[in-house]
Design an enzyme around this catalytic site. Structure first.
Site, PDB file in Angstrom:
ATOM      1  N   ASP A 398       0.873  -1.167   0.000  1.00  0.00           N
ATOM      2  CA  ASP A 398       0.000   0.000   0.000  1.00  0.00           C
ATOM      3  C   ASP A 398       0.917   1.227   0.000  1.00  0.00           C
ATOM      4  O   ASP A 398       2.116   1.111   0.241  1.00  0.00           O
ATOM      5  CB  ASP A 398      -0.883  -0.042   1.256  1.00  0.00           C
ATOM      6  CG  ASP A 398      -1.840   1.123   1.323  1.00  0.00           C
ATOM      7  OD1 ASP A 398      -2.297   1.574   0.263  1.00  0.00           O
ATOM      8  OD2 ASP A 398      -2.123   1.595   2.441  1.00  0.00           O
ATOM      9  N   ASP A 595      -7.551  -2.413   3.855  1.00  0.00           N
ATOM     10  CA  ASP A 595      -6.571  -3.416   3.412  1.00  0.00           C
ATOM     11  C   ASP A 595      -6.906  -4.819   3.920  1.00  0.00           C
ATOM     12  O   ASP A 595      -6.270  -5.786   3.503  1.00  0.00           O
ATOM     13  CB  ASP A 595      -5.162  -3.049   3.905  1.00  0.00           C
ATOM     14  CG  ASP A 595      -4.596  -1.829   3.179  1.00  0.00           C
ATOM     15  OD1 ASP A 595      -4.774  -1.757   1.951  1.00  0.00           O
ATOM     16  OD2 ASP A 595      -3.995  -0.970   3.838  1.00  0.00           O
TER      17      ASP A 595
END
Length: 696
Positions: A398, A595
């Site tokens: 990420d 996530d």
């Protein structure tokens, strides 16, 4: 429990849309559900969540093979849903709705396999205030027994050539009783419980057989060597246990109680400055650190494939070798008539047949890997996570909070009219004096760093999603995004969007004065860490909800090879699956609640410890450090652990096979056989501990 108050020196906050900037496209999935998560590429093993669990300490547990047998027997109980024994921590976790009547049954099973074992509920053990003794102090009687046996053995050897042969035989018998009586007694008790193929029985049969064929010195010497080997093996295991658990247990020992004014803090608030004292409403046992620690300590619930294979192999290995020993003693003797030689050879097979070195070597290697990771702030949730991590081919990250700090800073100031950078920054900071937003805060921080004098505007109007309109004595200032300036008929022909950041535009009395580029700060070590990943042969990629120009700019600066931006959580999972097809097994590193689905869907999910609880719960690995370099360290530790486990298995099997071949050919004696058992086990333990100190 008392409600304690802890000083919290900073709070993490979720990423917000700034009223000035462009839409970031982060696409948070606010309901937290998994989308598009039909496939999970790796197995997850755990105790059932809907059944009551209880943790027991197996005091005096000293045999890894015995622990495996206990686990099988306990799992066979009808009232037990599942049970897991972790040899490295001596913990037994039992999932059952009949906990109140299980303790006597568990004690009976464990004692029938290893008589010294006492099953103690964890809460009872924790309440005990006994002073902890050193390993050598706790085993003083064993040391004295081994020492006196060694002295008598040496005396027997020196008296071997005396005319009165019976004298040295008596000395050897006394030495054997001192060294071996406990082993024989254990063997008899185990035999009564139906356990034939345990190491005590095998050593007893082997050494008594040596006495029968008249080799007194060999019988005593082998028992001495076995006891010494067992002692040092136990010492090595105990040392590794303490080192691993010291590394893993990150819980604070002291909490300070403070008196403060009672003010409720609303979830999702941003603490811009100062210190907050917050009341803790849950005990330490329910904290995130404790939950992570429990999952690490009970990592046997996710045993790696190699560990499960060795456990199954050991169940077959011992009976096969014992059968080979019986055949070796009988068949060649009937043909050649040389019973002494072939019985002696069979004895070496009996000693080799104990599988402890094999059963001990693999789990201890993985727990050493867990300990090595913990020393660096890397928490592996079990051996399965390490085993999967050593085989990954791709690292997917990420952006915000993983490769960047998640903190905004002024990266560039571009004047358009005849104004200086200082004047542009001063006007923007004047407008932002009452701002609580991270981007506004970054402008104020830059002004503070440059020691600028700020003036509060006469009037301030915040225009939602666009920016600020402020009135000063010098005129009207617009501070915000391009939409705000277009709405007020400001000519933007001189504005050239650069991408790679958020532009905050400034107009004075209807004319564009300049703009500031605000960007998330890239972590200092990120570029070097990505370079190290590539050096390890890993492909790198980024999946982010941020805008494409911002994401691509960060990726270009640190060397990430593939970028997918402006993704929703379910889209991240789809892209992850495509990357896996093209580049192999994937490790995903993230920190946000959005996530969680992709962390669960990766071959290995890794969460930053400062991230959302949902991400930490879904991950296989948790990084307590925010450094990108820990990703490389985690992969390195996993590879070292996998290598050590395989080295242990190959070494243990190779030495045992070699000694068996040499014994059958007449070149090996019982001393070599004992080395193939306890000596190899000790070397495997030492090789496993080496992971704790290996430089990654």
């Amino acid at each position: 429990m008392k409600e304690h108050e802890l000083q919290i020196h900073h709070m993490n906050y979720e990423e917000h849309h700034h009223s000035h900037g462009e839409e970031c496209g982060c696409g948070h999935d606010h309901d937290g559900h998994h989308h598009g998560h039909e496939e999970v590429s790796h197995e997850r093993y755990s105790l059932p969540d809907n059944v009551a669990r209880k943790v027991y300490i197996l005091e005096n547990l000293g045999c890894a093979n015995c622990a495996a047998k206990m686990e099988r027997k306990i799992n066979a109980l009808p009232e037990v849903e599942a049970a897991v024994i972790t040899f490295a921590t001596k913990k037994l976790v039992v999932a059952s709705d009949h906990q109140e009547k299980l303790l006597p049954v568990l004690q009976k099973i464990c004692a029938s396999i290893e008589s010294e074992v006492h099953v103690i509920p964890q809460e009872v053990k924790a309440a005990e205030k006994k002073e902890k003794k050193s390993f050598f102090a706790a085993n003083r009687m064993d040391i004295l027994g081994i020492g006196s046996g060694a002295v008598l053995f040496a005396a027997g050897i020196m008296m071997k050539n005396m005319e009165a042969a019976y004298v040295n035989q008596v000395v050897f018998i006394i030495a054997y009783l001192i060294l071996g009586l406990e082993i024989i007694w254990k063997a008899l008790k185990n035999l009564k419980n139906g356990r034939v193929f345990d190491e005590n029985f095998l050593m007893s049969v082997a050494t008594i057989a040596a006495f029968v064929i008249g080799d007194f010195a060999e019988a005593v010497g082998v028992m001495l060597f076995y006891r010494v080997g067992e002692f040092f093996e136990d010492a090595a295991v105990e040392r590794s246990r303490s080192q691993i658990m010291e590394a893993v247990d990150l819980r604070p020992e002291v909490v300070n109680l403070a008196e403060g004014e009672s003010v409720r803090v609303i979830s999702g608030c941003v603490n811009e400055q100062g210190v907050l004292k917050m009341k803790v409403n849950k005990p330490l046992s329910e904290s995130m650190v404790t939950r992570i620690l429990d999952s690490v300590e009970n990592a046997a619930a996710s045993k790696p494939k190699i560990d499960r294979f060795i456990t199954r192999f050991a169940r077959t290995y011992t009976p096969v070798v014992v059968g080979a020993a019986i055949c070796t003693a009988v068949v060649p003797s009937l043909i050649s008539g040389n019973w002494d030689h072939w019985i002696y050879t069979a004895i070496t097979f009996l000693v080799i047949s104990c599988p402890c070195a094999l059963v001990l070597s693999v789990p201890l290697a993985f727990f050493s890997g867990i300990g090595a990771g913990s020393k660096k702030g890397i928490l592996f949730k079990g051996g399965l996570a390490i085993e999967a991590l050593k085989d990954i081919k791709t690292v997917v990250m990420d952006k915000t909070g993983t490769v960047t700090k998640g903190n905004f800073a002024v990266e560039k100031i571009v004047p358009v009219r005849k104004l200086t950078e200082k004047q542009i920054l001063t006007m923007a900071a004047d407008c932002e004096l009452d701002s609580t937003h991270p981007i506004g805060h970054s402008i104020l921080e830059e002004a503070k760093r440059r020691s600028l004098e700020l003036v509060r505007p006469k009037e301030v109007q915040e225009i939602s999603g666009k920016g600020i309109k402020a009135a000063f004595m010098e005129g009207t200032v617009l501070c915000g995004n391009s939409a705000l300036l277009k709405e007020n008929d400001v000519d933007l022909k001189q504005f050239q969007p650069e991408g790679g950041g958020t532009e905050v535009l400034l107009a004075v009395d209807g004319e564009l004065a300049g703009y500031l580029v605000i960007n998330d700060i890239i972590k200092e070590e990120a570029a070097e860490a990505v370079k190290n990943m590539k050096r390890e042969g890993l492909f790198t990629a980024m999946l982010t909800g941020d805008a494409k120009p911002n994401a691509q700019a960060v990726a270009d600066r640190i060397g990430i090879e593939e970028v997918h931006a402006q993704l929703l959580p379910q889209e991240k999972l789809l892209h992850l699956q495509d990357i896996r097809k093209n580049h192999g097994a994937v490790m995903y590193v993230g920190d946000g609640i959005n996530d969680a689905p992709v962390l669960a869907g990766a071959d290995v999910g890794a969460a930053m410890g400062s991230g959302a609880d949902a991400a930490i719960e879904a991950a296989d690995v948790v990084f307590m450090s925010s450094s990108v370099q820990v990703i490389v360290d985690a992969v390195s530790i996993a590879k070292n652990t996998g290598r050590a486990a395989m080295q242990n298995v190959v070494f243990a099997l190779a030495v045992k096979l070699l000694v068996m071949i040499l014994g059958f050919a007449g070149f090996a004696n019982m001393w070599m056989a004992v080395f193939a058992d306890t000596g190899v086990a000790m070397l495997c333990v030492l090789n496993s501990i080496r992971i704790l100190y290996k430089r990654q």
